[in-house]
Write an enzyme that holds these catalytic residues in place. Structure first.
Site, PDB file in Angstrom:
ATOM      1  N   HIS A 217      11.932  -1.778   2.583  1.00 37.52           N
ATOM      2  CA  HIS A 217      10.974  -1.680   1.476  1.00 37.52           C
ATOM      3  C   HIS A 217       9.539  -1.484   1.956  1.00 37.52           C
ATOM      4  O   HIS A 217       8.607  -1.449   1.153  1.00 37.52           O
ATOM      5  CB  HIS A 217      11.075  -2.949   0.614  1.00 37.52           C
ATOM      6  CG  HIS A 217      10.569  -2.785  -0.777  1.00 37.52           C
ATOM      7  ND1 HIS A 217       9.484  -3.496  -1.265  1.00 37.52           N
ATOM      8  CD2 HIS A 217      10.990  -2.003  -1.796  1.00 37.52           C
ATOM      9  CE1 HIS A 217       9.266  -3.157  -2.523  1.00 37.52           C
ATOM     10  NE2 HIS A 217      10.160  -2.253  -2.876  1.00 37.52           N
ATOM     11  N   LYS A 219       6.101   0.161   3.054  1.00 39.50           N
ATOM     12  CA  LYS A 219       5.413   1.408   2.681  1.00 39.50           C
ATOM     13  C   LYS A 219       4.175   1.555   3.568  1.00 39.50           C
ATOM     14  O   LYS A 219       3.142   0.925   3.322  1.00 39.50           O
ATOM     15  CB  LYS A 219       4.987   1.382   1.210  1.00 39.50           C
ATOM     16  CG  LYS A 219       5.949   0.689   0.244  1.00 39.50           C
ATOM     17  CD  LYS A 219       7.258   1.415   0.074  1.00 39.50           C
ATOM     18  CE  LYS A 219       8.239   0.585  -0.737  1.00 39.50           C
ATOM     19  NZ  LYS A 219       7.863   0.329  -2.105  1.00 39.50           N
ATOM     20  N   ASP A 224      -2.266  10.036  12.866  1.00 40.28           N
ATOM     21  CA  ASP A 224      -3.087   9.792  14.047  1.00 40.28           C
ATOM     22  C   ASP A 224      -3.574   8.342  14.030  1.00 40.28           C
ATOM     23  O   ASP A 224      -2.769   7.443  14.121  1.00 40.28           O
ATOM     24  CB  ASP A 224      -4.232  10.800  14.139  1.00 40.28           C
ATOM     25  CG  ASP A 224      -3.730  12.206  14.481  1.00 40.28           C
ATOM     26  OD1 ASP A 224      -2.595  12.314  14.989  1.00 40.28           O
ATOM     27  OD2 ASP A 224      -4.450  13.180  14.225  1.00 40.28           O
TER      28      ASP A 224
END
Length: 553
Positions: A217, A219, A224
Protein backbone atom coordinates in the site's frame (compact mmCIF):
# COMPACT_ATOMS: atom_id res chain seq x y z
CA UNK A 1 9.83 18.22 38.83
CA UNK A 2 13.55 17.45 39.04
CA UNK A 3 13.05 13.97 40.45
CA UNK A 4 10.53 12.77 37.84
CA UNK A 5 12.75 14.13 35.09
CA UNK A 6 15.80 12.22 36.33
CA UNK A 7 14.60 8.90 34.89
CA UNK A 8 14.11 10.16 31.33
CA UNK A 9 17.42 12.04 31.43
CA UNK A 10 19.22 8.88 32.52
CA UNK A 11 17.71 6.77 29.75
CA UNK A 12 18.32 9.42 27.11
CA UNK A 13 21.98 9.64 28.09
CA UNK A 14 22.23 5.88 27.66
CA UNK A 15 21.16 6.29 24.04
CA UNK A 16 24.42 8.01 23.24
CA UNK A 17 26.29 4.92 24.37
CA UNK A 18 24.48 2.63 21.91
CA UNK A 19 25.40 3.73 18.38
CA UNK A 20 25.58 0.16 17.17
CA UNK A 21 22.36 -1.02 18.81
CA UNK A 22 19.54 0.96 17.17
CA UNK A 23 16.87 -1.52 18.23
CA UNK A 24 17.83 -1.26 21.89
CA UNK A 25 18.30 2.48 21.56
CA UNK A 26 14.80 2.81 20.16
CA UNK A 27 13.41 0.77 23.04
CA UNK A 28 15.18 2.92 25.61
CA UNK A 29 13.99 6.04 23.83
CA UNK A 30 10.46 4.73 23.99
CA UNK A 31 10.82 3.95 27.69
CA UNK A 32 12.20 7.41 28.41
CA UNK A 33 9.16 8.98 26.80
CA UNK A 34 6.91 6.87 29.02
CA UNK A 35 8.69 7.38 32.35
CA UNK A 36 7.05 9.68 34.85
CA UNK A 37 3.46 9.27 33.64
CA UNK A 38 0.93 9.38 36.44
CA UNK A 39 -1.11 6.36 37.39
CA UNK A 40 -4.20 7.96 35.92
CA UNK A 41 -2.37 8.37 32.60
CA UNK A 42 -1.56 4.67 32.38
CA UNK A 43 -5.07 3.59 33.34
CA UNK A 44 -6.65 5.74 30.66
CA UNK A 45 -5.52 3.27 27.98
CA UNK A 46 -8.12 0.82 29.29
CA UNK A 47 -11.49 1.06 27.49
CA UNK A 48 -13.20 0.43 30.85
CA UNK A 49 -11.77 3.63 32.29
CA UNK A 50 -12.51 6.12 29.53
CA UNK A 51 -14.53 8.15 32.03
CA UNK A 52 -11.40 8.93 34.03
CA UNK A 53 -10.77 12.27 32.26
CA UNK A 54 -14.28 13.36 33.19
CA UNK A 55 -13.91 12.48 36.84
CA UNK A 56 -10.65 14.29 37.52
CA UNK A 57 -10.02 17.96 36.76
CA UNK A 58 -6.26 17.60 37.01
CA UNK A 59 -4.18 17.66 33.85
CA UNK A 60 -2.32 14.36 33.40
CA UNK A 61 1.43 14.67 33.64
CA UNK A 62 3.07 14.19 30.27
CA UNK A 63 6.73 13.52 29.66
CA UNK A 64 7.10 14.67 26.08
CA UNK A 65 10.80 14.91 25.33
CA UNK A 66 11.47 18.53 26.33
CA UNK A 67 13.98 20.72 24.55
CA UNK A 68 16.28 20.71 27.56
CA UNK A 69 16.93 17.01 26.99
CA UNK A 70 18.00 17.65 23.38
CA UNK A 71 21.51 19.21 23.33
CA UNK A 72 20.83 21.21 20.19
CA UNK A 73 17.33 22.21 21.32
CA UNK A 74 15.86 21.91 17.85
CA UNK A 75 12.34 20.57 18.48
CA UNK A 76 10.36 18.45 20.89
CA UNK A 77 9.88 15.53 18.50
CA UNK A 78 13.50 14.42 18.25
CA UNK A 79 12.66 11.22 20.09
CA UNK A 80 11.45 9.88 16.72
CA UNK A 81 15.07 9.64 15.56
CA UNK A 82 15.57 6.87 18.13
CA UNK A 83 13.51 4.72 15.75
CA UNK A 84 14.21 5.99 12.24
CA UNK A 85 16.65 8.20 10.34
CA UNK A 86 16.21 11.95 10.76
CA UNK A 87 16.64 14.08 7.64
CA UNK A 88 17.21 17.79 8.19
CA UNK A 89 16.22 19.96 5.21
CA UNK A 90 15.41 23.55 4.40
CA UNK A 91 11.69 24.27 4.19
CA UNK A 92 12.34 25.86 0.80
CA UNK A 93 12.74 22.29 -0.49
CA UNK A 94 9.24 21.25 0.64
CA UNK A 95 6.11 22.03 -1.38
CA UNK A 96 2.58 20.96 -0.51
CA UNK A 97 0.41 20.10 -3.51
CA UNK A 98 -3.34 20.60 -3.44
CA UNK A 99 -5.03 18.89 -6.38
CA UNK A 100 -5.02 15.63 -8.36
CA UNK A 101 -4.26 17.53 -11.58
CA UNK A 102 -1.21 19.20 -10.00
CA UNK A 103 -0.02 15.80 -8.79
CA UNK A 104 -0.42 14.25 -12.25
CA UNK A 105 1.27 17.06 -14.16
CA UNK A 106 4.17 17.16 -11.71
CA UNK A 107 4.78 13.43 -12.09
CA UNK A 108 4.80 13.66 -15.89
CA UNK A 109 7.16 16.61 -15.79
CA UNK A 110 9.51 14.89 -13.38
CA UNK A 111 9.63 11.71 -15.46
CA UNK A 112 10.54 13.73 -18.55
CA UNK A 113 13.58 15.34 -16.92
CA UNK A 114 14.80 12.35 -14.86
CA UNK A 115 18.36 11.37 -15.72
CA UNK A 116 19.30 8.68 -13.22
CA UNK A 117 16.32 7.01 -11.60
CA UNK A 118 12.55 6.81 -11.52
CA UNK A 119 11.16 4.82 -8.59
CA UNK A 120 7.40 4.39 -8.21
CA UNK A 121 5.61 2.43 -5.49
CA UNK A 122 1.83 2.20 -5.56
CA UNK A 123 -1.03 -0.20 -4.95
CA UNK A 124 -1.66 -0.48 -8.68
CA UNK A 125 -1.41 1.22 -12.07
CA UNK A 126 -4.72 1.82 -13.82
CA UNK A 127 -5.45 0.95 -17.44
CA UNK A 128 -6.98 4.15 -18.86
CA UNK A 129 -5.60 6.83 -21.18
CA UNK A 130 -4.11 8.95 -18.37
CA UNK A 131 -2.21 5.99 -16.99
CA UNK A 132 -1.02 5.27 -20.53
CA UNK A 133 0.32 8.84 -20.65
CA UNK A 134 2.53 8.04 -17.67
CA UNK A 135 3.80 4.85 -19.30
CA UNK A 136 4.47 6.77 -22.51
CA UNK A 137 6.46 9.36 -20.53
CA UNK A 138 8.56 6.57 -19.04
CA UNK A 139 9.15 5.04 -22.46
CA UNK A 140 10.10 8.41 -23.95
CA UNK A 141 12.58 9.16 -21.16
CA UNK A 142 14.17 5.73 -21.43
CA UNK A 143 14.45 6.14 -25.20
CA UNK A 144 16.06 9.57 -24.85
CA UNK A 145 18.51 8.26 -22.28
CA UNK A 146 19.80 5.82 -24.89
CA UNK A 147 19.89 8.21 -27.84
CA UNK A 148 21.27 11.30 -26.14
CA UNK A 149 24.63 12.69 -27.18
CA UNK A 150 25.79 11.78 -23.69
CA UNK A 151 23.61 8.77 -22.78
CA UNK A 152 22.43 8.59 -19.18
CA UNK A 153 22.02 5.47 -17.11
CA UNK A 154 18.32 5.99 -16.37
CA UNK A 155 16.76 3.09 -14.47
CA UNK A 156 13.06 2.60 -13.72
CA UNK A 157 11.83 0.57 -10.73
CA UNK A 158 8.12 0.03 -10.15
CA UNK A 159 6.63 -1.70 -7.10
CA UNK A 160 2.95 -2.71 -7.13
CA UNK A 161 0.71 -5.16 -5.33
CA UNK A 162 0.44 -8.58 -6.98
CA UNK A 163 -3.26 -9.22 -6.38
CA UNK A 164 -4.49 -5.72 -7.23
CA UNK A 165 -2.10 -5.38 -10.16
CA UNK A 166 -3.11 -8.73 -11.67
CA UNK A 167 -6.88 -8.29 -11.57
CA UNK A 168 -8.67 -8.62 -14.91
CA UNK A 169 -7.47 -9.35 -18.42
CA UNK A 170 -6.09 -5.83 -18.89
CA UNK A 171 -4.24 -4.82 -15.75
CA UNK A 172 -1.14 -3.15 -14.32
CA UNK A 173 1.07 -5.96 -15.58
CA UNK A 174 -0.11 -5.74 -19.18
CA UNK A 175 0.33 -1.94 -19.07
CA UNK A 176 4.00 -2.33 -18.14
CA UNK A 177 4.97 -5.33 -20.27
CA UNK A 178 6.00 -3.21 -23.29
CA UNK A 179 8.51 -1.33 -21.11
CA UNK A 180 9.94 -4.58 -19.76
CA UNK A 181 10.19 -6.09 -23.22
CA UNK A 182 11.86 -3.05 -24.77
CA UNK A 183 14.19 -2.11 -21.89
CA UNK A 184 14.82 -5.36 -19.98
CA UNK A 185 18.09 -4.11 -18.47
CA UNK A 186 16.69 -0.77 -17.32
CA UNK A 187 13.18 -1.57 -16.07
CA UNK A 188 12.24 -3.57 -13.00
CA UNK A 189 8.62 -4.37 -12.06
CA UNK A 190 8.14 -5.99 -8.64
CA UNK A 191 4.80 -7.39 -7.50
CA UNK A 192 4.44 -7.83 -3.74
CA UNK A 193 2.40 -10.85 -2.68
CA UNK A 194 1.36 -10.99 0.97
CA UNK A 195 2.59 -14.12 2.77
CA UNK A 196 -0.81 -14.38 4.45
CA UNK A 197 -2.62 -15.34 1.22
CA UNK A 198 -1.54 -18.92 0.67
CA UNK A 199 -2.70 -22.52 0.52
CA UNK A 200 -6.41 -23.29 0.44
CA UNK A 201 -7.31 -19.68 1.21
CA UNK A 202 -5.55 -18.51 -1.95
CA UNK A 203 -7.40 -21.09 -4.04
CA UNK A 204 -10.86 -20.40 -2.64
CA UNK A 205 -11.07 -16.65 -2.13
CA UNK A 206 -12.46 -14.80 -5.20
CA UNK A 207 -10.14 -12.48 -7.14
CA UNK A 208 -12.10 -9.38 -6.18
CA UNK A 209 -11.71 -10.10 -2.48
CA UNK A 210 -8.23 -11.63 -2.21
CA UNK A 211 -6.69 -8.20 -1.68
CA UNK A 212 -8.50 -7.95 1.67
CA UNK A 213 -5.91 -10.32 3.15
CA UNK A 214 -3.01 -7.90 2.73
CA UNK A 215 -1.49 -5.46 0.24
CA UNK A 216 1.50 -3.41 -0.83
CA UNK A 217 0.00 0.00 0.00
CA UNK A 218 3.07 2.30 -0.04
CA UNK A 219 2.78 5.37 -2.33
CA UNK A 220 6.16 6.89 -3.18
CA UNK A 221 7.03 8.57 -6.48
CA UNK A 222 10.70 9.42 -6.89
CA UNK A 223 12.63 11.10 -9.70
CA UNK A 224 16.40 11.48 -9.30
CA UNK A 225 16.62 13.39 -5.97
CA UNK A 226 13.01 14.60 -5.92
CA UNK A 227 10.32 12.69 -4.02
CA UNK A 228 6.52 12.82 -3.87
CA UNK A 229 4.93 11.24 -0.79
CA UNK A 230 1.20 10.70 -1.09
CA UNK A 231 -1.75 8.43 -0.45
CA UNK A 232 -2.73 8.52 -4.13
CA UNK A 233 -2.50 5.56 -6.47
CA UNK A 234 -1.55 5.60 -10.16
CA UNK A 235 -5.08 5.65 -11.50
CA UNK A 236 -7.17 8.13 -13.50
CA UNK A 237 -9.47 9.21 -10.65
CA UNK A 238 -6.41 10.10 -8.55
CA UNK A 239 -5.33 12.40 -11.40
CA UNK A 240 -8.72 14.10 -11.80
CA UNK A 241 -11.40 14.02 -9.11
CA UNK A 242 -10.28 11.88 -6.15
CA UNK A 243 -8.96 14.16 -3.44
CA UNK A 244 -5.81 13.07 -1.66
CA UNK A 245 -2.73 14.67 -0.09
CA UNK A 246 0.69 15.14 -1.67
CA UNK A 247 4.02 16.65 -0.62
CA UNK A 248 6.95 17.29 -2.97
CA UNK A 249 10.48 17.11 -1.54
CA UNK A 250 12.88 18.78 -3.96
CA UNK A 251 16.62 18.12 -4.16
CA UNK A 252 16.61 15.88 -1.08
CA UNK A 253 19.23 13.30 -2.04
CA UNK A 254 19.39 11.48 1.31
CA UNK A 255 15.61 11.07 1.46
CA UNK A 256 15.50 9.91 -2.16
CA UNK A 257 18.26 7.39 -1.44
CA UNK A 258 16.34 6.06 1.57
CA UNK A 259 13.10 5.50 -0.32
CA UNK A 260 14.96 4.01 -3.27
CA UNK A 261 16.54 1.50 -0.90
CA UNK A 262 13.20 0.83 0.81
CA UNK A 263 11.45 0.12 -2.49
CA UNK A 264 14.40 -2.04 -3.56
CA UNK A 265 14.13 -3.99 -0.30
CA UNK A 266 10.41 -4.67 -0.70
CA UNK A 267 11.05 -5.41 -4.37
CA UNK A 268 13.64 -8.02 -3.45
CA UNK A 269 11.06 -9.95 -1.40
CA UNK A 270 8.44 -9.57 -4.14
CA UNK A 271 7.77 -11.48 -7.34
CA UNK A 272 9.56 -10.13 -10.42
CA UNK A 273 7.49 -9.57 -13.55
CA UNK A 274 9.06 -11.06 -16.68
CA UNK A 275 8.66 -10.00 -20.29
CA UNK A 276 6.32 -12.94 -21.01
CA UNK A 277 3.97 -11.93 -18.14
CA UNK A 278 5.21 -14.65 -15.82
CA UNK A 279 6.72 -13.95 -12.39
CA UNK A 280 9.86 -15.22 -10.69
CA UNK A 281 11.37 -15.03 -7.23
CA UNK A 282 14.68 -13.23 -6.73
CA UNK A 283 17.50 -15.78 -6.56
CA UNK A 284 17.96 -17.08 -3.03
CA UNK A 285 14.70 -15.57 -1.74
CA UNK A 286 11.94 -17.58 -0.07
CA UNK A 287 8.74 -17.71 -2.12
CA UNK A 288 6.07 -15.48 -0.51
CA UNK A 289 3.18 -17.97 -0.67
CA UNK A 290 4.78 -21.31 -1.60
CA UNK A 291 7.73 -21.19 0.79
CA UNK A 292 7.86 -21.30 4.58
CA UNK A 293 5.94 -18.30 5.88
CA UNK A 294 8.06 -17.73 8.98
CA UNK A 295 11.31 -17.93 6.99
CA UNK A 296 9.95 -15.51 4.39
CA UNK A 297 8.84 -12.99 7.02
CA UNK A 298 12.20 -13.18 8.82
CA UNK A 299 14.03 -12.53 5.56
CA UNK A 300 11.73 -9.62 4.71
CA UNK A 301 12.12 -8.12 8.18
CA UNK A 302 15.90 -8.26 7.91
CA UNK A 303 15.93 -6.78 4.43
CA UNK A 304 13.74 -3.80 5.37
CA UNK A 305 15.25 -3.19 8.81
CA UNK A 306 18.75 -3.21 7.30
CA UNK A 307 17.67 -0.26 5.16
CA UNK A 308 16.30 1.61 8.18
CA UNK A 309 19.32 0.87 10.38
CA UNK A 310 21.91 1.78 7.75
CA UNK A 311 20.13 5.03 6.85
CA UNK A 312 19.80 5.92 10.52
CA UNK A 313 23.52 5.30 11.06
CA UNK A 314 24.40 7.45 8.03
CA UNK A 315 22.23 10.31 9.23
CA UNK A 316 23.64 10.14 12.75
CA UNK A 317 27.14 10.40 11.33
CA UNK A 318 26.12 13.27 9.05
CA UNK A 319 24.45 15.14 11.90
CA UNK A 320 27.47 14.63 14.13
CA UNK A 321 29.62 16.26 11.47
CA UNK A 322 27.23 19.11 10.69
CA UNK A 323 24.03 20.18 12.40
CA UNK A 324 24.45 18.56 15.82
CA UNK A 325 28.14 19.07 16.50
CA UNK A 326 29.41 21.28 19.29
CA UNK A 327 32.20 22.30 16.93
CA UNK A 328 29.74 23.39 14.25
CA UNK A 329 31.14 26.04 11.93
CA UNK A 330 29.36 29.33 11.77
CA UNK A 331 27.24 29.91 8.67
CA UNK A 332 29.80 32.44 7.44
CA UNK A 333 32.65 29.94 7.87
CA UNK A 334 30.63 27.20 6.16
CA UNK A 335 29.87 29.48 3.23
CA UNK A 336 33.54 30.42 2.95
CA UNK A 337 34.39 26.73 2.88
CA UNK A 338 32.02 26.22 -0.03
CA UNK A 339 29.12 24.58 1.83
CA UNK A 340 26.09 26.56 0.64
CA UNK A 341 23.45 24.19 1.96
CA UNK A 342 21.00 26.20 4.09
CA UNK A 343 20.67 25.27 7.74
CA UNK A 344 17.71 22.94 8.31
CA UNK A 345 14.48 24.28 9.75
CA UNK A 346 12.48 21.17 8.87
CA UNK A 347 12.97 17.51 9.77
CA UNK A 348 11.65 14.50 7.88
CA UNK A 349 11.13 11.11 9.55
CA UNK A 350 10.11 8.07 7.44
CA UNK A 351 7.63 5.91 9.32
CA UNK A 352 7.28 2.32 8.14
CA UNK A 353 4.53 -0.14 9.09
CA UNK A 354 4.76 -3.77 7.97
CA UNK A 355 3.08 -5.83 10.68
CA UNK A 356 3.34 -9.10 8.69
CA UNK A 357 7.11 -8.63 9.04
CA UNK A 358 6.86 -7.46 12.69
CA UNK A 359 7.79 -3.89 11.75
CA UNK A 360 5.50 -1.42 13.51
CA UNK A 361 7.35 1.88 13.63
CA UNK A 362 4.49 3.97 12.30
CA UNK A 363 2.10 2.50 14.86
CA UNK A 364 4.48 3.29 17.73
CA UNK A 365 5.06 6.87 16.59
CA UNK A 366 1.38 7.57 15.88
CA UNK A 367 0.27 6.19 19.25
CA UNK A 368 2.94 8.24 21.03
CA UNK A 369 1.93 11.44 19.22
CA UNK A 370 -1.71 10.89 20.16
CA UNK A 371 -0.74 10.01 23.73
CA UNK A 372 1.44 13.08 24.20
CA UNK A 373 -0.99 15.62 22.72
CA UNK A 374 -1.58 17.91 25.70
CA UNK A 375 -4.54 20.01 26.80
CA UNK A 376 -4.89 22.94 24.43
CA UNK A 377 -3.29 21.16 21.49
CA UNK A 378 -5.37 20.54 18.38
CA UNK A 379 -5.17 17.45 16.21
CA UNK A 380 -6.76 17.48 12.78
CA UNK A 381 -6.96 13.86 11.64
CA UNK A 382 -8.31 12.76 8.28
CA UNK A 383 -8.99 9.39 6.70
CA UNK A 384 -10.85 8.34 3.59
CA UNK A 385 -12.01 5.22 5.41
CA UNK A 386 -13.05 5.85 9.02
CA UNK A 387 -12.25 2.61 10.78
CA UNK A 388 -9.79 3.52 13.56
CA UNK A 389 -8.11 0.76 15.49
CA UNK A 390 -9.32 0.32 19.05
CA UNK A 391 -6.00 1.66 20.35
CA UNK A 392 -6.31 4.87 18.30
CA UNK A 393 -9.95 5.31 19.35
CA UNK A 394 -9.06 4.88 23.01
CA UNK A 395 -6.32 7.50 22.69
CA UNK A 396 -8.58 10.00 20.95
CA UNK A 397 -11.21 9.53 23.65
CA UNK A 398 -8.75 9.33 26.53
CA UNK A 399 -6.41 12.28 25.97
CA UNK A 400 -6.93 16.02 26.52
CA UNK A 401 -6.21 17.50 23.09
CA UNK A 402 -8.98 18.72 20.81
CA UNK A 403 -9.69 16.51 17.80
CA UNK A 404 -11.34 17.36 14.51
CA UNK A 405 -11.67 14.18 12.47
CA UNK A 406 -12.41 14.50 8.76
CA UNK A 407 -13.91 11.53 6.95
CA UNK A 408 -15.71 10.77 3.73
CA UNK A 409 -19.46 11.22 3.52
CA UNK A 410 -21.10 8.12 1.99
CA UNK A 411 -21.48 9.87 -1.37
CA UNK A 412 -17.72 10.53 -1.73
CA UNK A 413 -16.65 7.11 -0.44
CA UNK A 414 -14.73 5.27 -3.14
CA UNK A 415 -17.11 2.30 -2.85
CA UNK A 416 -20.28 4.38 -3.29
CA UNK A 417 -22.44 2.87 -6.03
CA UNK A 418 -20.29 -0.26 -6.37
CA UNK A 419 -21.93 -3.48 -7.47
CA UNK A 420 -22.58 -6.44 -5.21
CA UNK A 421 -21.38 -6.69 -1.62
CA UNK A 422 -18.88 -3.83 -2.13
CA UNK A 423 -21.83 -1.47 -2.55
CA UNK A 424 -22.68 -1.95 1.12
CA UNK A 425 -19.24 -0.83 2.32
CA UNK A 426 -20.20 2.89 2.62
CA UNK A 427 -23.10 1.83 4.86
CA UNK A 428 -20.68 -0.17 7.01
CA UNK A 429 -18.54 2.96 7.43
CA UNK A 430 -21.66 4.93 8.40
CA UNK A 431 -22.37 2.29 11.05
CA UNK A 432 -18.81 2.53 12.43
CA UNK A 433 -19.01 6.33 12.37
CA UNK A 434 -22.31 6.32 14.25
CA UNK A 435 -20.97 3.95 16.91
CA UNK A 436 -17.95 6.19 17.48
CA UNK A 437 -20.10 9.33 17.56
CA UNK A 438 -22.40 7.69 20.11
CA UNK A 439 -19.40 6.89 22.31
CA UNK A 440 -18.19 10.49 22.07
CA UNK A 441 -21.63 11.67 23.16
CA UNK A 442 -21.94 9.14 25.98
CA UNK A 443 -18.66 10.47 27.39
CA UNK A 444 -19.80 14.07 27.01
CA UNK A 445 -16.86 14.93 24.76
CA UNK A 446 -18.67 16.53 21.80
CA UNK A 447 -16.87 19.83 22.40
CA UNK A 448 -13.44 18.17 22.37
CA UNK A 449 -13.88 15.49 19.68
CA UNK A 450 -15.67 16.56 16.54
CA UNK A 451 -16.44 14.56 13.40
CA UNK A 452 -16.72 16.26 10.02
CA UNK A 453 -17.79 14.76 6.70
CA UNK A 454 -16.18 15.79 3.42
CA UNK A 455 -18.51 16.32 0.47
CA UNK A 456 -17.83 17.59 -3.04
CA UNK A 457 -20.09 17.03 -6.00
CA UNK A 458 -18.60 14.64 -8.54
CA UNK A 459 -15.54 13.86 -6.38
CA UNK A 460 -14.41 11.09 -4.06
CA UNK A 461 -12.26 11.48 -0.93
CA UNK A 462 -9.06 9.57 -0.15
CA UNK A 463 -7.01 12.00 1.98
CA UNK A 464 -5.34 10.72 5.12
CA UNK A 465 -2.92 11.97 7.75
CA UNK A 466 -2.89 14.47 10.58
CA UNK A 467 -1.81 17.99 11.47
CA UNK A 468 -0.71 18.79 15.03
CA UNK A 469 -1.13 22.30 16.46
CA UNK A 470 0.62 22.80 19.79
CA UNK A 471 -1.25 24.58 22.56
CA UNK A 472 -1.48 28.30 21.86
CA UNK A 473 -0.39 27.98 18.23
CA UNK A 474 -2.50 28.87 15.20
CA UNK A 475 -0.24 26.93 12.82
CA UNK A 476 0.74 23.24 12.74
CA UNK A 477 4.31 22.23 13.54
CA UNK A 478 3.93 18.57 12.55
CA UNK A 479 2.09 16.60 9.91
CA UNK A 480 1.89 12.94 8.99
CA UNK A 481 1.44 12.28 5.27
CA UNK A 482 1.55 9.07 3.26
CA UNK A 483 -0.38 5.85 2.80
CA UNK A 484 -1.77 4.77 6.24
CA UNK A 485 -5.49 5.18 6.96
CA UNK A 486 -5.26 4.68 10.78
CA UNK A 487 -7.43 1.57 10.40
CA UNK A 488 -6.94 -2.09 11.22
CA UNK A 489 -5.69 -2.91 7.73
CA UNK A 490 -3.06 -0.18 7.78
CA UNK A 491 -1.76 -1.31 11.15
CA UNK A 492 -2.00 -5.09 10.83
CA UNK A 493 -2.29 -6.27 7.22
CA UNK A 494 -0.72 -3.96 4.65
CA UNK A 495 2.71 -2.52 3.90
CA UNK A 496 2.57 1.21 4.66
CA UNK A 497 4.88 4.21 4.67
CA UNK A 498 4.42 7.85 5.53
CA UNK A 499 6.62 10.67 6.72
CA UNK A 500 6.42 12.90 9.75
CA UNK A 501 7.31 16.46 8.78
CA UNK A 502 8.33 18.64 11.71
CA UNK A 503 9.01 22.26 10.90
CA UNK A 504 9.91 25.54 12.55
CA UNK A 505 9.41 27.41 9.26
CA UNK A 506 6.44 29.74 9.38
CA UNK A 507 6.05 29.63 5.60
CA UNK A 508 5.85 25.82 5.55
CA UNK A 509 3.55 25.84 8.56
CA UNK A 510 1.29 28.19 6.61
CA UNK A 511 1.35 25.82 3.63
CA UNK A 512 0.28 22.94 5.86
CA UNK A 513 -2.37 25.06 7.56
CA UNK A 514 -3.78 26.13 4.20
CA UNK A 515 -3.86 22.50 3.06
CA UNK A 516 -5.79 21.53 6.17
CA UNK A 517 -8.22 24.43 5.81
CA UNK A 518 -8.94 23.69 2.14
CA UNK A 519 -9.91 20.12 2.98
CA UNK A 520 -12.01 20.96 6.03
CA UNK A 521 -13.82 23.84 4.29
CA UNK A 522 -15.63 21.28 2.15
CA UNK A 523 -17.02 19.47 5.17
CA UNK A 524 -19.99 19.61 7.50
CA UNK A 525 -20.04 18.89 11.23
CA UNK A 526 -21.57 15.55 12.21
CA UNK A 527 -24.47 15.72 14.67
CA UNK A 528 -27.17 13.28 15.71
CA UNK A 529 -29.29 14.72 12.90
CA UNK A 530 -26.70 13.54 10.37
CA UNK A 531 -27.70 9.94 10.93
CA UNK A 532 -31.40 10.71 10.43
CA UNK A 533 -30.83 11.88 6.86
CA UNK A 534 -32.17 9.83 3.93
CA UNK A 535 -29.66 7.21 2.88
CA UNK A 536 -28.12 6.96 6.35
CA UNK A 537 -30.33 4.12 7.50
CA UNK A 538 -28.08 1.07 7.77
CA UNK A 539 -29.68 -2.28 7.05
CA UNK A 540 -29.73 -4.85 9.81
CA UNK A 541 -27.57 -7.34 7.92
CA UNK A 542 -24.88 -4.68 7.42
CA UNK A 543 -24.87 -3.94 11.16
CA UNK A 544 -24.52 -7.64 11.92
CA UNK A 545 -21.77 -8.28 9.39
CA UNK A 546 -19.68 -5.14 10.06
CA UNK A 547 -18.03 -6.40 13.30
CA UNK A 548 -17.02 -9.56 11.46
CA UNK A 549 -15.44 -7.87 8.45
CA UNK A 550 -14.21 -4.50 9.75
CA UNK A 551 -10.69 -5.87 10.16
CA UNK A 552 -10.49 -6.39 6.39
CA UNK A 553 -11.12 -2.81 5.24
Amino acid sequence: MAAPAAGPVFWRRLLGLLPGRPGLAALLGRLSDRLGRSRERRRRRSPWLLLAPLLSPTVPQVTSPPCCLCPEGVHRFQWIRNLVPEFGVSSSHVRVLSSPAEFFELMKGQIKIAKRRVVMASLYLGTGPLEQELVDCLESSLEKSLQAKFPSDLKVSILLDFTRGSRGRKNSRTMLLPLLQRFPERVRVSLFHTPNLRGLLRLLIPERFNETIGLQHIKVYLFDNNVILSGANLSDSYFTNRQDRYVFLQDCAEIADFFTELVDAVGDVSLQLQGDDTVEVVDGMVHPYKGDRAAYCRAANKRVMDVIHSARARQQMLHAQTFHSDSLLSQEEAAAAGDRRPAPDTWIYPLIQMKPFEIQIDEIVTETLLTEAERGAKVFLTTGYFNLTQAYMDLVLGTRAEYQILLASPEVNGFFGAKGVAGAIPAAYVHIERQFYSEVCSLGQQDRVQLQEYWRRGWTFHAKGLWLYLAGSSLPCLTLIGSPNFGYRSVHRDLEAQIAIVTESRSLQQQLHQEQEQLYLRSGVVTSATFEQPGRQVKLWVKMVTPLIKNFF
